[in-house]
Design a protein around this motif. Structure first.
Motif, PDB file in Angstrom:
ATOM      1  N   HIS A 292     -84.860  63.979 -78.912  1.00  0.00           N
ATOM      2  CA  HIS A 292     -85.227  65.296 -78.376  1.00  0.00           C
ATOM      3  C   HIS A 292     -85.896  66.183 -79.433  1.00  0.00           C
ATOM      4  CE1 HIS A 292     -85.241  68.513 -75.482  1.00  0.00           C
ATOM      5  NE2 HIS A 292     -84.707  69.327 -76.391  1.00  0.00           N
ATOM      6  N   ASP A 293     -85.172  66.533 -80.479  1.00  0.00           N
ATOM      7  CA  ASP A 293     -85.748  67.365 -81.539  1.00  0.00           C
ATOM      8  C   ASP A 293     -85.152  66.935 -82.868  1.00  0.00           C
ATOM      9  OD1 ASP A 293     -86.801  69.247 -83.214  1.00  0.00           O
ATOM     10  OD2 ASP A 293     -85.787  70.967 -82.319  1.00  0.00           O
ATOM     11  N   GLU A 294     -85.982  66.369 -83.718  1.00  0.00           N
ATOM     12  CA  GLU A 294     -85.517  65.823 -84.989  1.00  0.00           C
ATOM     13  C   GLU A 294     -85.180  66.895 -86.016  1.00  0.00           C
ATOM     14  OE1 GLU A 294     -89.915  66.444 -85.726  1.00  0.00           O
ATOM     15  OE2 GLU A 294     -88.548  66.124 -84.042  1.00  0.00           O
ATOM     16  N   ASP A 295     -85.583  68.132 -85.765  1.00  0.00           N
ATOM     17  CA  ASP A 295     -85.342  69.210 -86.723  1.00  0.00           C
ATOM     18  C   ASP A 295     -83.984  69.861 -86.484  1.00  0.00           C
ATOM     19  OD1 ASP A 295     -85.962  70.809 -88.885  1.00  0.00           O
ATOM     20  OD2 ASP A 295     -86.928  72.344 -87.661  1.00  0.00           O
ATOM     21  N   GLY A 296     -82.973  69.050 -86.322  1.00  0.00           N
ATOM     22  CA  GLY A 296     -81.615  69.535 -86.107  1.00  0.00           C
ATOM     23  C   GLY A 296     -80.658  68.371 -86.001  1.00  0.00           C
ATOM     24  N   ASN A 297     -79.354  68.673 -86.060  1.00  0.00           N
ATOM     25  CA  ASN A 297     -78.309  67.641 -85.977  1.00  0.00           C
ATOM     26  C   ASN A 297     -78.543  66.537 -87.006  1.00  0.00           C
ATOM     27  OD1 ASN A 297     -77.523  69.211 -83.855  1.00  0.00           O
ATOM     28  ND2 ASN A 297     -77.670  67.630 -82.295  1.00  0.00           N
ATOM     29  N   PHE A 298     -78.612  66.935 -88.275  1.00  0.00           N
ATOM     30  CA  PHE A 298     -78.873  65.991 -89.359  1.00  0.00           C
ATOM     31  C   PHE A 298     -77.627  65.225 -89.789  1.00  0.00           C
ATOM     32  CE2 PHE A 298     -82.228  69.199 -89.787  1.00  0.00           C
ATOM     33  CZ  PHE A 298     -83.348  68.394 -89.881  1.00  0.00           C
ATOM     34  N   GLY A 299     -76.462  65.649 -89.356  1.00  0.00           N
ATOM     35  CA  GLY A 299     -75.233  64.967 -89.752  1.00  0.00           C
ATOM     36  C   GLY A 299     -75.086  63.618 -89.071  1.00  0.00           C
ATOM     37  N   ILE A 300     -74.119  62.847 -89.539  1.00  0.00           N
ATOM     38  CA  ILE A 300     -73.795  61.562 -88.926  1.00  0.00           C
ATOM     39  C   ILE A 300     -72.401  61.621 -88.313  1.00  0.00           C
ATOM     40  CG2 ILE A 300     -73.400  59.099 -89.312  1.00  0.00           C
ATOM     41  CD1 ILE A 300     -76.306  59.821 -89.419  1.00  0.00           C
ATOM     42  N   THR A 301     -71.397  61.828 -89.129  1.00  0.00           N
ATOM     43  CA  THR A 301     -70.029  61.925 -88.614  1.00  0.00           C
ATOM     44  C   THR A 301     -69.536  63.364 -88.550  1.00  0.00           C
ATOM     45  OG1 THR A 301     -69.040  61.656 -90.817  1.00  0.00           O
ATOM     46  CG2 THR A 301     -69.479  59.651 -89.553  1.00  0.00           C
ATOM     47  N   SER A 302     -70.198  64.257 -89.252  1.00  0.00           N
ATOM     48  CA  SER A 302     -69.792  65.664 -89.271  1.00  0.00           C
ATOM     49  C   SER A 302     -71.024  66.549 -89.112  1.00  0.00           C
ATOM     50  CB  SER A 302     -69.080  66.005 -90.588  1.00  0.00           C
ATOM     51  OG  SER A 302     -68.864  67.398 -90.691  1.00  0.00           O
ATOM     52  N   TYR A 303     -70.868  67.606 -88.332  1.00  0.00           N
ATOM     53  CA  TYR A 303     -71.965  68.551 -88.120  1.00  0.00           C
ATOM     54  C   TYR A 303     -71.596  69.942 -88.617  1.00  0.00           C
ATOM     55  CZ  TYR A 303     -73.999  64.773 -85.480  1.00  0.00           C
ATOM     56  OH  TYR A 303     -74.516  63.555 -85.143  1.00  0.00           O
TER      57      TYR A 303
ATOM     58  N   ALA B  64     -73.452  75.381 -90.436  1.00  0.00           N
ATOM     59  CA  ALA B  64     -73.561  76.371 -91.499  1.00  0.00           C
ATOM     60  C   ALA B  64     -75.014  76.764 -91.762  1.00  0.00           C
ATOM     61  CB  ALA B  64     -72.918  75.837 -92.778  1.00  0.00           C
ATOM     62  N   PHE B  65     -75.940  75.805 -91.624  1.00  0.00           N
ATOM     63  CA  PHE B  65     -77.357  76.055 -91.912  1.00  0.00           C
ATOM     64  C   PHE B  65     -78.171  76.365 -90.654  1.00  0.00           C
ATOM     65  CE2 PHE B  65     -76.160  74.102 -95.897  1.00  0.00           C
ATOM     66  CZ  PHE B  65     -76.995  74.720 -96.821  1.00  0.00           C
ATOM     67  N   GLY B  66     -77.493  76.452 -89.508  1.00  0.00           N
ATOM     68  CA  GLY B  66     -78.175  76.842 -88.283  1.00  0.00           C
ATOM     69  C   GLY B  66     -79.041  75.772 -87.659  1.00  0.00           C
ATOM     70  N   SER B  67     -78.807  74.504 -88.007  1.00  0.00           N
ATOM     71  CA  SER B  67     -79.632  73.425 -87.453  1.00  0.00           C
ATOM     72  C   SER B  67     -78.907  72.621 -86.374  1.00  0.00           C
ATOM     73  CB  SER B  67     -80.082  72.477 -88.577  1.00  0.00           C
ATOM     74  OG  SER B  67     -78.972  71.949 -89.283  1.00  0.00           O
ATOM     75  N   PHE B  68     -77.722  73.062 -85.998  1.00  0.00           N
ATOM     76  CA  PHE B  68     -76.964  72.342 -84.971  1.00  0.00           C
ATOM     77  C   PHE B  68     -77.363  72.827 -83.582  1.00  0.00           C
ATOM     78  CE2 PHE B  68     -73.266  72.218 -82.093  1.00  0.00           C
ATOM     79  CZ  PHE B  68     -73.062  70.845 -82.049  1.00  0.00           C
ATOM     80  N   TYR B  69     -77.519  71.884 -82.661  1.00  0.00           N
ATOM     81  CA  TYR B  69     -77.667  72.242 -81.245  1.00  0.00           C
ATOM     82  C   TYR B  69     -76.911  71.221 -80.411  1.00  0.00           C
ATOM     83  CZ  TYR B  69     -81.531  68.780 -80.920  1.00  0.00           C
ATOM     84  OH  TYR B  69     -82.296  67.645 -80.937  1.00  0.00           O
TER      85      TYR B  69
ATOM     86  N   ALA C 286     -81.100  73.449 -75.064  1.00  0.00           N
ATOM     87  CA  ALA C 286     -81.063  74.502 -76.075  1.00  0.00           C
ATOM     88  C   ALA C 286     -82.377  74.622 -76.826  1.00  0.00           C
ATOM     89  CB  ALA C 286     -79.928  74.240 -77.064  1.00  0.00           C
ATOM     90  N   ARG C 287     -83.221  73.559 -76.778  1.00  0.00           N
ATOM     91  CA  ARG C 287     -84.479  73.550 -77.522  1.00  0.00           C
ATOM     92  C   ARG C 287     -85.549  72.832 -76.712  1.00  0.00           C
ATOM     93  NH1 ARG C 287     -83.528  71.986 -83.820  1.00  0.00           N
ATOM     94  NH2 ARG C 287     -81.929  73.546 -84.349  1.00  0.00           N
ATOM     95  N   PRO C 288     -86.812  73.163 -76.940  1.00  0.00           N
ATOM     96  CA  PRO C 288     -87.875  72.358 -76.335  1.00  0.00           C
ATOM     97  C   PRO C 288     -87.964  71.002 -77.021  1.00  0.00           C
ATOM     98  CG  PRO C 288     -88.802  74.021 -77.799  1.00  0.00           C
ATOM     99  CD  PRO C 288     -87.331  74.325 -77.688  1.00  0.00           C
ATOM    100  N   ARG C 289     -88.476  70.019 -76.303  1.00  0.00           N
ATOM    101  CA  ARG C 289     -88.587  68.684 -76.870  1.00  0.00           C
ATOM    102  C   ARG C 289     -89.672  68.655 -77.935  1.00  0.00           C
ATOM    103  NH1 ARG C 289     -91.036  63.786 -76.541  1.00  0.00           N
ATOM    104  NH2 ARG C 289     -89.658  61.974 -76.649  1.00  0.00           N
ATOM    105  N   SER C 290     -89.382  68.050 -79.060  1.00  0.00           N
ATOM    106  CA  SER C 290     -90.320  67.986 -80.174  1.00  0.00           C
ATOM    107  C   SER C 290     -91.344  66.870 -79.953  1.00  0.00           C
ATOM    108  CB  SER C 290     -89.579  67.736 -81.486  1.00  0.00           C
ATOM    109  OG  SER C 290     -90.482  67.403 -82.516  1.00  0.00           O
ATOM    110  N   PRO C 291     -92.637  67.146 -80.175  1.00  0.00           N
ATOM    111  CA  PRO C 291     -93.647  66.090 -80.046  1.00  0.00           C
ATOM    112  C   PRO C 291     -93.624  65.108 -81.204  1.00  0.00           C
ATOM    113  CG  PRO C 291     -94.662  68.122 -80.793  1.00  0.00           C
ATOM    114  CD  PRO C 291     -93.230  68.459 -80.469  1.00  0.00           C
ATOM    115  N   SER C 292     -92.897  65.437 -82.276  1.00  0.00           N
ATOM    116  CA  SER C 292     -92.869  64.569 -83.462  1.00  0.00           C
ATOM    117  C   SER C 292     -91.525  63.891 -83.663  1.00  0.00           C
ATOM    118  CB  SER C 292     -93.219  65.395 -84.710  1.00  0.00           C
ATOM    119  OG  SER C 292     -92.321  66.485 -84.871  1.00  0.00           O
ATOM    120  N   VAL C 293     -90.728  63.811 -82.599  1.00  0.00           N
ATOM    121  CA  VAL C 293     -89.373  63.285 -82.744  1.00  0.00           C
ATOM    122  C   VAL C 293     -89.363  61.810 -83.161  1.00  0.00           C
ATOM    123  CG1 VAL C 293     -89.096  62.629 -80.304  1.00  0.00           C
ATOM    124  CG2 VAL C 293     -87.082  63.278 -81.657  1.00  0.00           C
TER     125      VAL C 293
END
Length: 264
Positions: free
Chosen positions: A188-199, A204-209, A214-221
């Motif tokens: 969906h959107d690669e610019d978020g949810n960078f964690g693997i087992t913990s988010y 804390a950095f505002g990249s969780f969704y 919650a977000r538009p689909r990223s064309p570069s996912v």
């Protein structure tokens, strides 16, 4: 998992396709994979060295705890600002590194061969992060323990990362949620949810969704920004791949849809 698979190993050349594997097949592939076997061997060596240069129970426990706290922050930072950065593919000297450590995984998230990090890059990184931390806490014994803890966490990360791309619905609700959030990162959107087992760090950095709406689909996912225009300007990854970058995964594999809150 529906259907009966004729090939119990799900192997095509040297590649394992997680989109066609069940949990039992994953365990077999995981426990026999050369990179994981190397990690297991290094854990044993670290335990031996930690015992030989024993720093005391307090320092040993402190080094393990410190690695457990530092590791998610380091992984998040590497994942967000290096693996998802665009500067590595812009140099012929680092293009192959970026291709191997992350681009290939986003181009085809189901392939086990490129899901695991290459030891040539993972082990120096683990060592650079954990050994100084352990040494500062309790000398070489704690440093060995810290390194072993880092490799152990890496093994855990790698297994759960496989689960997140496996054609399998976990029974535990917390693993379902963890998998759903990682699927959003890949589909969906690669610019978020960078964690693997913990988010926690994502939050804390505002990249969780939590859900796709919650977000538009990223064309570069799937291509991480390395599209046809970028490939023409910086052709080294495309030359190594042998084909232009794809903006969709292999259609032959089951489509993984971002899960909603209810599905999680």
């Amino acid at each position: 998992m529906s259907g009966t698979l004729r090939n119990p190993t799900i192997r095509s050349g040297r590649s394992f396709d997680l989109g066609k594997m069940n949990l039992r097949q994953l365990w077999i592939a995981y426990l026999t994979y050369p990179t994981i076997l190397l990690y297991f061997a290094l854990i044993v060596v670290s335990v031996f060295l930690g015992a030989h240069f024993f720093a005391g129970w307090g320092a040993t426990a402190a080094s393990i705890l410190a690695v457990m706290l530092v590791y998610p922050v380091v992984w998040y930072s590497l994942h967000r600002w290096i693996l998802h950065g665009q500067w590595l593919y812009k140099s012929r000297w680092t293009a192959s590194l970026w291709k191997r450590i992350h681009f290939d995984h986003h181009q085809d998230p189901h392939l086990l061969d490129v899901l695991f990090g290459a030891p040539a890059t993972t082990l120096p990184t683990i060592g650079a992060v954990t050994i100084p931390v352990g040494w500062l806490i309790g000398g070489w014994g704690a440093a060995a323990t810290a390194f072993g803890a880092g490799v152990t966490i890496t093994c855990i990360y790698e297994f759960f990362h496989c689960i997140q791309h496996l054609n399998y619905k976990p029974k535990a609700a917390w693993i379902q949620r963890m998998k759903a959030w990682h699927v959003l990162h890949h589909f969906h959107d690669e610019d978020g949810n960078f964690g693997i087992t913990s988010y926690v760090v994502d939050r804390a950095f505002g990249s969780f969704y939590e859900e796709a709406r919650a977000r538009p689909r990223s064309p570069s996912v799937f291509n991480l920004g390395y599209n046809l225009e970028q490939a023409k300007r910086y052709p080294w990854v495309m030359k190594l791949t042998g084909s232009p970058p794809r903006d969709r995964p292999d259609g032959g594999r089951p489509a993984a849809r971002p899960a909603s809150r209810d599905a999680a």
